[in-house]
Design an enzyme around this catalytic site. Sequence first.
Site, PDB file in Angstrom:
ATOM      1  CB  CYS A 197     -12.353   7.284  -1.291  1.00 12.20           C
ATOM      2  SG  CYS A 197     -10.609   7.670  -1.119  1.00 12.20           S
TER       3      CYS A 197
ATOM      4  CB  SER B 156      -7.867   1.469  -6.838  1.00 12.69           C
ATOM      5  OG  SER B 156      -7.439   2.313  -5.782  1.00 12.69           O
TER       6      SER B 156
ATOM      7  CB  ILE C  85      -3.753   8.013  -9.875  1.00  5.52           C
ATOM      8  CG1 ILE C  85      -2.870   7.582  -8.694  1.00  5.52           C
ATOM      9  CG2 ILE C  85      -4.010   9.511  -9.893  1.00  5.52           C
ATOM     10  CD1 ILE C  85      -3.386   7.974  -7.341  1.00  5.52           C
TER      11      ILE C  85
ATOM     12  CE  LYS D 208      -5.402  -3.863  -9.654  1.00  4.66           C
ATOM     13  NZ  LYS D 208      -5.208  -2.822 -10.658  1.00  4.66           N
TER      14      LYS D 208
ATOM     15  CG  HIS E 236     -10.668   5.007  -6.260  1.00  2.00           C
ATOM     16  ND1 HIS E 236     -11.864   5.641  -5.965  1.00  2.00           N
ATOM     17  CD2 HIS E 236     -10.017   4.868  -5.058  1.00  2.00           C
ATOM     18  CE1 HIS E 236     -11.924   5.874  -4.657  1.00  2.00           C
ATOM     19  NE2 HIS E 236     -10.821   5.435  -4.094  1.00  2.00           N
TER      20      HIS E 236
HETATM   21  C1  LIG Z   1     -10.689   4.483   0.729  1.00  2.00           C
HETATM   22  C2  LIG Z   1      -9.835   4.635  -0.478  1.00  2.00           C
HETATM   23  O1  LIG Z   1     -10.354   4.614  -1.529  1.00  2.00           O
HETATM   24  S1  LIG Z   1      -8.174   4.796  -0.310  1.00  2.00           S
HETATM   25  C3  LIG Z   1      -7.545   4.667  -1.954  1.00  2.00           C
HETATM   26  C4  LIG Z   1      -7.284   5.962  -2.612  1.00  2.00           C
HETATM   27  N1  LIG Z   1      -6.527   5.709  -3.823  1.00  2.00           N
HETATM   28  C5  LIG Z   1      -5.246   5.303  -3.772  1.00  2.00           C
HETATM   29  O2  LIG Z   1      -4.666   5.188  -2.716  1.00  2.00           O
HETATM   30  C6  LIG Z   1      -4.568   5.031  -5.076  1.00  2.00           C
HETATM   31  C7  LIG Z   1      -3.631   3.875  -4.944  1.00  2.00           C
HETATM   32  N2  LIG Z   1      -2.755   3.826  -6.083  1.00  2.00           N
HETATM   33  C8  LIG Z   1      -1.605   4.524  -6.124  1.00  2.00           C
HETATM   34  O3  LIG Z   1      -1.259   5.252  -5.199  1.00  2.00           O
HETATM   35  C9  LIG Z   1      -0.776   4.425  -7.367  1.00  2.00           C
HETATM   36  O4  LIG Z   1      -1.576   4.004  -8.433  1.00  2.00           O
HETATM   37  C10 LIG Z   1       0.402   3.412  -7.184  1.00  2.00           C
HETATM   38  C11 LIG Z   1       1.279   3.909  -6.033  1.00  2.00           C
HETATM   39  C12 LIG Z   1      -0.107   2.021  -6.907  1.00  2.00           C
HETATM   40  C13 LIG Z   1       1.196   3.414  -8.492  1.00  2.00           C
HETATM   41  O5  LIG Z   1       1.536   4.738  -8.780  1.00  2.00           O
HETATM   42  P1  LIG Z   1       2.930   5.074  -9.483  1.00  2.00           P
HETATM   43  O6  LIG Z   1       4.014   4.292  -8.822  1.00  2.00           O
HETATM   44  O7  LIG Z   1       3.027   6.572  -9.488  1.00  2.00           O
HETATM   45  O8  LIG Z   1       2.715   4.455 -10.918  1.00  2.00           O
HETATM   46  P2  LIG Z   1       2.727   5.232 -12.292  1.00  2.00           P
HETATM   47  O9  LIG Z   1       1.547   6.185 -12.348  1.00  2.00           O
HETATM   48  O10 LIG Z   1       4.100   5.806 -12.496  1.00  2.00           O
HETATM   49  O11 LIG Z   1       2.443   4.095 -13.347  1.00  2.00           O
HETATM   50  C14 LIG Z   1       3.434   3.172 -13.753  1.00  2.00           C
HETATM   51  C15 LIG Z   1       2.766   2.126 -14.623  1.00  2.00           C
HETATM   52  O12 LIG Z   1       1.904   1.287 -13.807  1.00  2.00           O
HETATM   53  C16 LIG Z   1       0.553   1.378 -14.259  1.00  2.00           C
HETATM   54  N3  LIG Z   1      -0.263   1.456 -13.074  1.00  2.00           N
HETATM   55  C17 LIG Z   1      -0.318   2.473 -12.183  1.00  2.00           C
HETATM   56  N4  LIG Z   1      -1.163   2.161 -11.185  1.00  2.00           N
HETATM   57  C18 LIG Z   1      -1.666   0.946 -11.466  1.00  2.00           C
HETATM   58  C19 LIG Z   1      -2.594   0.109 -10.814  1.00  2.00           C
HETATM   59  N5  LIG Z   1      -3.170   0.501  -9.692  1.00  2.00           N
HETATM   60  N6  LIG Z   1      -2.883  -1.094 -11.360  1.00  2.00           N
HETATM   61  C20 LIG Z   1      -2.303  -1.463 -12.517  1.00  2.00           C
HETATM   62  N7  LIG Z   1      -1.395  -0.710 -13.180  1.00  2.00           N
HETATM   63  C21 LIG Z   1      -1.090   0.478 -12.655  1.00  2.00           C
HETATM   64  C22 LIG Z   1       0.491   2.644 -15.082  1.00  2.00           C
HETATM   65  O13 LIG Z   1      -0.535   2.552 -16.064  1.00  2.00           O
HETATM   66  C23 LIG Z   1       1.875   2.691 -15.710  1.00  2.00           C
HETATM   67  O14 LIG Z   1       1.877   1.761 -16.782  1.00  2.00           O
HETATM   68  P3  LIG Z   1       2.765   2.059 -18.099  1.00  2.00           P
HETATM   69  O15 LIG Z   1       4.187   2.117 -17.608  1.00  2.00           O
HETATM   70  O16 LIG Z   1       2.453   0.888 -18.974  1.00  2.00           O
HETATM   71  O17 LIG Z   1       2.275   3.371 -18.615  1.00  2.00           O
END
Ligand SMILES: CC(=O)SCCNC(=O)CCNC(=O)[C@H](O)C(C)(C)COP(=O)(O)OP(=O)(O)OC[C@H]1O[C@@H](n2cnc3c(N)ncnc32)[C@H](O)[C@@H]1OP(=O)(O)O
Length: 387
Positions: A83, A208, A210, A330, A334
Amino acid sequence: MRRVAVIGVGQSLYGVRSDVTMQELAWEAVKEALEDAGVTQRDVDISVVGNVGTRGYELMPAQPVNDYIGMTPKGPIRVEMACATGLVALTVGYNLIASGSAEVVLAVGVEKMTEVDTPTSLAVGGRAGNYLWEFHFYGTTMPAGYALYATAHMAKFGTTEEHMALVAVKNHYYGSLNPKAHFQHTVTVEEVLKSRPIAWPIKLLDSSPISDGTAAAILASEDAVRKYKIDTPVWIAGIGYANDTPLLTRRKDYTTFQATRLAAEMAYKKAGIEPRDVEVANVHDAFTIAEIIAYEDLGFVKKGEGPKLIAEGQTYAGGKVAVNIDGGLKAKGHPLGATGLGMIYELTKQLREERSGPRQAPLKKYIALAHNVAGVGPVSYVVVLRR
Ligand SMILES: CC(=O)SCCNC(=O)CCNC(=O)[C@H](O)C(C)(C)COP(=O)(O)OP(=O)(O)OC[C@H]1O[C@@H](n2cnc3c(N)ncnc32)[C@H](O)[C@@H]1OP(=O)(O)O
């Protein structure tokens, strides 16, 4: 060492970008950055392409990107640091110019994450921790890793889920004002608290997303700044970097990220500034707790006072230090390889005072800071910019 300036920046719309290939996506940021600087590919000595490879199948992404954006026969160098890839690309470009090896460098970060599902994107393609000891044996995902830090911070300093929710409220507010953000809607504290648990106390709206996206910066030597008649160069005043063990089992204190503290110390020393001099910052809010801990590790407040800073609204524009006023990871999104350069994009615009209304931080010293982290905090890069 020679001085290095940011002379042009570009960023695409972040979000689900199934409308473009990775190369086409990268071109969106590169085109904007070249036009912003008033140079062409002919003027650029080399490209540094940042890409993590979250799709899991693109093993050599830099070559097709470099060719598509019109750099052939020059470049590329490919960099990857999970990241933190974006600021590593910037650092490599900085060093090429500072050492006299190049006059003008293009740093571009690009990531396509949404083509594959979340576990593939982060656990297989973009794995930032240690496969055997974290992912394989303990199943530690990114939200789970940061949840360990959140619960430790709660236990030691009385941090609450509401404090974390306030970070999401602020960053979504700024995302709602940013036409390039992945999420352009506001959220309330209640909505954050009621959102689906991911790894308690981290919920969907503490995370944050995907994202697909790209960001780019054109870097130049002092001679090149003069040659291309750049009237508002933004100087790279100091870069700091540090590493900690990725093995969570070997970490001693779950309320602080040692790598960020060390990287910040190095960057402040090189820039000759104190943390209180920073007026606008983009910090790595992969999860809301990470922004609160970053306030402390970067020295904006003393240890344990991060929750108070957000509760008092001091990280909105006009407060003690404006943080993530583009929406942050957020809400702006990201896309791993692009994220750090997306911070440079925003901070360059801020230092040039090209934002308007609530999106422009009030500036007196014209000092900005970018903070880009890999994994659950083992690698941290801190860059100080100055106009
Ligand atoms: C050092 C570093 O940077 S480490 C960080 C690296 N990045 C990460 O770890 C990413 C973290 N985020 C995630 O893993 C994922 O976004 C999660 C697990 C939070 C959610 O993923 P999923 O459960 O697969 O959600 P999915 O993609 O099915 O989306 C479902 C709904 O939530 C929404 N949504 C997904 N993620 C987010 C979010 N972070 N914030 C707000 N809404 C979200 C989507 O737009 C979708 O909305 P819709 O139904 O209106 O279309």
